[in-house]
Design an enzyme around this catalytic site. Structure first.
Site, PDB file in Angstrom:
ATOM      1  N   ASP A  48      12.506 -19.913 -52.356  1.00  0.00           N
ATOM      2  CA  ASP A  48      11.616 -21.063 -52.314  1.00  0.00           C
ATOM      3  C   ASP A  48      10.726 -20.912 -53.450  1.00  0.00           C
ATOM      4  OD1 ASP A  48      10.929 -23.621 -51.409  1.00  0.00           O
ATOM      5  OD2 ASP A  48      10.483 -23.040 -49.528  1.00  0.00           O
TER       6      ASP A  48
ATOM      7  N   ASP B 107      12.155 -30.901 -51.714  1.00  0.00           N
ATOM      8  CA  ASP B 107      11.562 -31.698 -50.229  1.00  0.00           C
ATOM      9  C   ASP B 107      11.463 -33.121 -50.466  1.00  0.00           C
ATOM     10  OD1 ASP B 107      11.223 -28.668 -49.638  1.00  0.00           O
ATOM     11  OD2 ASP B 107       9.015 -28.870 -50.369  1.00  0.00           O
TER      12      ASP B 107
ATOM     13  N   GLU C 108       7.411 -22.176 -58.870  1.00  0.00           N
ATOM     14  CA  GLU C 108       7.131 -23.153 -60.183  1.00  0.00           C
ATOM     15  C   GLU C 108       5.572 -22.871 -60.462  1.00  0.00           C
ATOM     16  OE1 GLU C 108       9.435 -25.271 -57.001  1.00  0.00           O
ATOM     17  OE2 GLU C 108       7.590 -24.122 -56.683  1.00  0.00           O
TER      18      GLU C 108
END
Length: 817
Positions: free
Chosen positions: A465, A529, A468
């Site tokens: 996950d 998401d 970034e």
């Protein structure tokens, strides 16, 4: 974690717009140096200043005004197989090396012939050709027949620029704009060259390319905008969008292709601004924030371009077969008992599942410390083994950030495993998290050891996950921060994937959110998401289609959306879409098990899971092919039907593999329109009715129906579905044969040698089926050809029965019905 929101606002502002910028671009080729299939171009570049200029009465534009100076620049052309040209540009004499981890290895040079004329150099390969014009400089690419595909836009004889040069201007006096060799009044893009801000020292290399009317562009990573990128501005900067309904992107790939027959890959991790005719419509412009321009041009149709790009940056590994079953998850399962209870309920209710995912709440202190809380998860190895006996693998979440409160933080900080500020201290975000420095080999080994501790307890999937937030202002052990930001997802996913394969060779994978060019080598990735409404569902599909056209064969999404709780109808529609996606995972911030949405959801989960599991041999066969040729499993219609102008903008339906057209329903309406591409006929799976291609049909779609069509000319293998992939070895393979113009065929490739089935129906209505290769399973045929009267299989007469308009053959049948 969400500093990206601020960062995007800053990055999205154009940087090279003010007056006084220095624009340097090649104008003349003064000579070449040839080394086999590599050509070095010695260029004389004009040095211009960007200034305002009066174009007409009361109308001010800009000009690139010649300063009186010339500067040397160097470009190179490298001709590479099978249909690739590497183009580089640098300031001064010579080209510095530019090794990048996105490129696995550069192929050997391709044969090339060169012809020089007074005006240009022409280069010929087996399948395409290039032309370099000497004065003014310009590069063009054409196919083997001379059809123009690509032309740099560095001048214009037909607009105000040339008009002003010829003296059609207001006012009098000496003006360099009147000299066609010296100034570019009203020129709207930065041509092939370099732009520098003399005040700040900031610079970028630029490229502008002519665009034809109706030309379309695809790629650039997982973009949630409309599929055709003509008219859009795309920023090559990995950012957490906190959703899927905006212009930011978790997955940036500086690669795209044009409907004219070429593709481009920019070989840099730096910031790029792609202006794809969003402002100026005659040419697109790319601004690359690097110290030189390095790009690969691929000549060919879309599939050839994707294959060539995969050859350059790496083909995807093939995920294990069980990964194509259903994944069940929520945010979060809080303890071992809950995980085992949900697994038992899935089996008791006969709801197929192959993977269960445990998200962030498993950690001891919620500090993301790579360790299970023993109070809530007392025996992870035993839990893994128990679920494995049920045919269910386990997936576990983690992120590449270390909280200051975590046990691992001090050790990582002391050993230099974290990104740092300029003063050498760990670069902690405002959330009190530090970023693991994957440019440091020792940090990679330490991180992999942390994951190894999870994997050795039976975990088969690491959810990678985030990724970034590696800021370009941080300091890294082995990488410039300006490179590291976009490179970070590649280094992160590579590290996780490698340790997965070390512990469970061929039987593990990652589940990644952020990505950059080259990440396709380490599958798989999901869409991030999304909101839990129809917009979130539709925009997720657009992102998946775009990513597939950016060289990623495998993709998934959060069924039901991530944020909040979807309405039951949204959940059902998303579940149908998920079951006919390359991979399918249920996940969100609340329960995503079907019983949380009522018995109708349970019933339809069972129905569509049965459909998916019946197609598992087909899905795995297509997955193997996609891993080899670089094309996606989730296929935009334009990929397989480029000659049909009606499909160039379609992003609400797709092909799953090459045989099935899927049209998800994005509303509560009980019907939807579906465009069926020209070039074949289509059979509606739910009724068996045939429709000709090249038309839009309106089909009924009550809540239990998602429109699905078999493509004419195909044969699709199916099996009797089970509760998980590993426990349902097929005893019999049923081929859904859907002829077009009397022909159908398919090569089935799973764990065994290929099996090829071909079908041919002649004018006498005699059908011949030929099966070649090792046939590992029993054979059953469902032939959707109502005019068939006789059947031969491998030359021998065969008996069959009619079920409506479908002829059914089963090996061992004793009579014809």
């Amino acid at each position: 974690m969400y500093i990206d929101l601020q960062e995007y606002q800053e990055f999205s502002k154009p940087a090279f717009t003010r007056e006084g910028l220095i624009v340097q671009f090649p104008r003349r080729v003064t000579g070449i140096t040839r080394d086999g299939s590599r050509i070095l171009l010695h260029l004389q570049a004009m040095v211009c200043r960007k200034e305002p200029v009066v174009i007409s009465a009361l109308m001010q534009g800009r000009t690139f005004r010649f300063t009186g100076q010339w500067a040397p620049m160097t470009a190179s052309l490298e001709f590479l197989p099978p249909r690739t040209l590497r183009l580089r540009l640098a300031d001064g004499e010579g080209l510095p090396p530019n090794p990048q981890p996105m490129v696995l290895s550069q192929p050997e040079p391709a044969p090339m012939a060169m012809v020089e004329t007074e005006d240009c150099y022409r280069f010929f390969t087996e399948s395409w050709q290039a032309t370099v014009w000497k004065d003014p400089y310009r590069l063009e690419l054409a196919d083997a027949n001379g059809k123009l595909l690509y032309r740099q836009y560095n001048d214009d004889r037909h607009n105000v620029t040339n008009d002003r040069r010829r003296g059609h201007q207001e006012g009098e006096g000496d003006d360099p704009a009147q000299d066609p060799a010296l100034s570019f009044p009203g020129f709207e893009t930065y041509p092939f060259g370099c732009v520098t801000d003399p005040d700040t020292g900031a610079h970028c290399f630029t490229e502008s390319v002519c665009v034809e009317p109706g030309e379309t562009f695809y790629g650039f990573g997982e973009r949630f905008s409309p599929l055709n990128k003509n008219g859009q501005e795309l920023l090559n900067w990995v950012i957490n969008p906190v959703g899927v309904s905006n212009n930011k992107a978790y997955k940036c790939v500086p690669f795209f292709f044009s409907s004219r027959g070429y593709g481009v890959y920019y070989n840099t991790p730096r910031k790029i601004r792609f202006s794809m005719c969003n402002y100026y419509y005659k040419a697109y412009e790319c601004q690359v924030g690097s110290d030189g321009l390095d790009l690969f041009l691929f000549v060919g149709d879309q599939k050839q371009v994707l294959s060539a790009y995969a050859d350059l940056t790496g083909h995807s590994a093939l995920p294990p077969k069980w990964a194509f079953g259903v994944w069940m998850s929520r945010n979060c399962y809080m303890n071992q008992e809950e995980v085992e209870t949900v697994a038992a309920q899935l089996r008791e209710r006969q709801l197929p599942c192959d993977v269960m995912h445990i998200d962030w709440a498993y950690c001891k202190t919620y500090d993301y410390d790579f360790a299970f809380d023993k109070r809530r998860f007392p025996d992870v190895a035993a839990m893994s083994e128990k679920l494995l006996q049920m045919g269910i693998r386990l997936s576990v979440w983690q992120i590449p950030y270390i909280k200051k409160t975590a046990d691992t933080y001090r050790y990582a900080a002391e050993h230099g495993y974290l990104a740092r500020e300029a003063d050498g201290s760990p670069a902690d975000t405002q959330d009190g998290e530090a970023v693991i420095d994957f440019s440091n080999p020792q940090a990679v080994a330490w991180y992999q050891d942390l994951l190894r501790g999870l994997l050795e307890q039976g975990i088969r999937v690491i959810k990678t996950d985030f990724g970034e937030n590696a800021q370009d202002c941080y300091r890294y052990a082995g990488c410039d921060g300006r490179d590291m930001h976009n490179l970070y997802p590649l280094l992160y996913n590579r590290a996780a994937y490698e340790v997965c394969q070390q512990v469970h060779p061929g039987d593990s994978l990652v589940w990644g959110r952020s990505a950059y060019a080259g990440c396709q080598r380490y599958p798989v990735y999901w869409g991030g998401d999304s909101d839990s409404d129809y917009n979130g569902m539709y925009h997720s599909l657009r992102g998946g289609l775009s990513l597939g056209l950016s060289g990623f064969p495998f993709w998934s999404h959060d069924v039901g959306g991530y944020f909040c709780t979807p309405e039951p109808n949204v959940y059902i529609r998303w579940m149908q879409f998920g079951m006919l996606s390359p991979l399918v995972r249920f996940h969100g911030t609340s329960a995503r098990e079907p019983w949380a949405f009522g018995e109708k959801a349970v019933e339809l989960y069972r129905q569509y899971a049965a459909l998916r599991y019946s197609l598992i041999e087909y899905l795995y066969s297509e997955a193997r092919r996609c891993a080899e040729d670089g094309t996606p499993m989730l296929r935009a219609l334009v990929l397989d039907f480029p000659e049909d102008p009606m499909v160039k903008n379609i992003d609400d339906s797709y092909l799953l593999g090459r045989n099935l057209l899927v049209a998800p329903v994005f509303s509560d309406e009980p019907e939807r329109a579906v465009y069926l591409p020209a070039g074949t006929d289509w059979m509606y799976l739910h009724t068996g009715r045939w429709h000709r291609g090249g038309q839009c049909v309106r089909v009924k779609a009550p809540i239990d129906v998602m429109p699905i069509f078999y493509r004419g000319g195909t044969a699709t293998p199916r099996i009797t579905p089970g509760q998980c992939v590993s426990q349902t070895p097929p005893q019999e393979l049923t081929w859904e044969v859907c002829p077009f113009e009397g022909r159908a065929g398919y090569t089935y490739r799973a764990e065994h040698d290929p099996v090829r089935l071909d079908f041919a129906l002649d004018d006498s209505r005699e059908a011949r089926v030929t099966v070649t290769g090792h046939e590992p399973y029993g054979l059953c045929l469902r032939i959707h050809a109502p005019n068939m009267q006789k059947l031969l299989i491998n030359g021998s007469p065969a008996l069959f029965a009619w079920e409506g308009d479908t002829a059914v053959y089963r090996k061992g049948a004793s009579k014809e019905c």
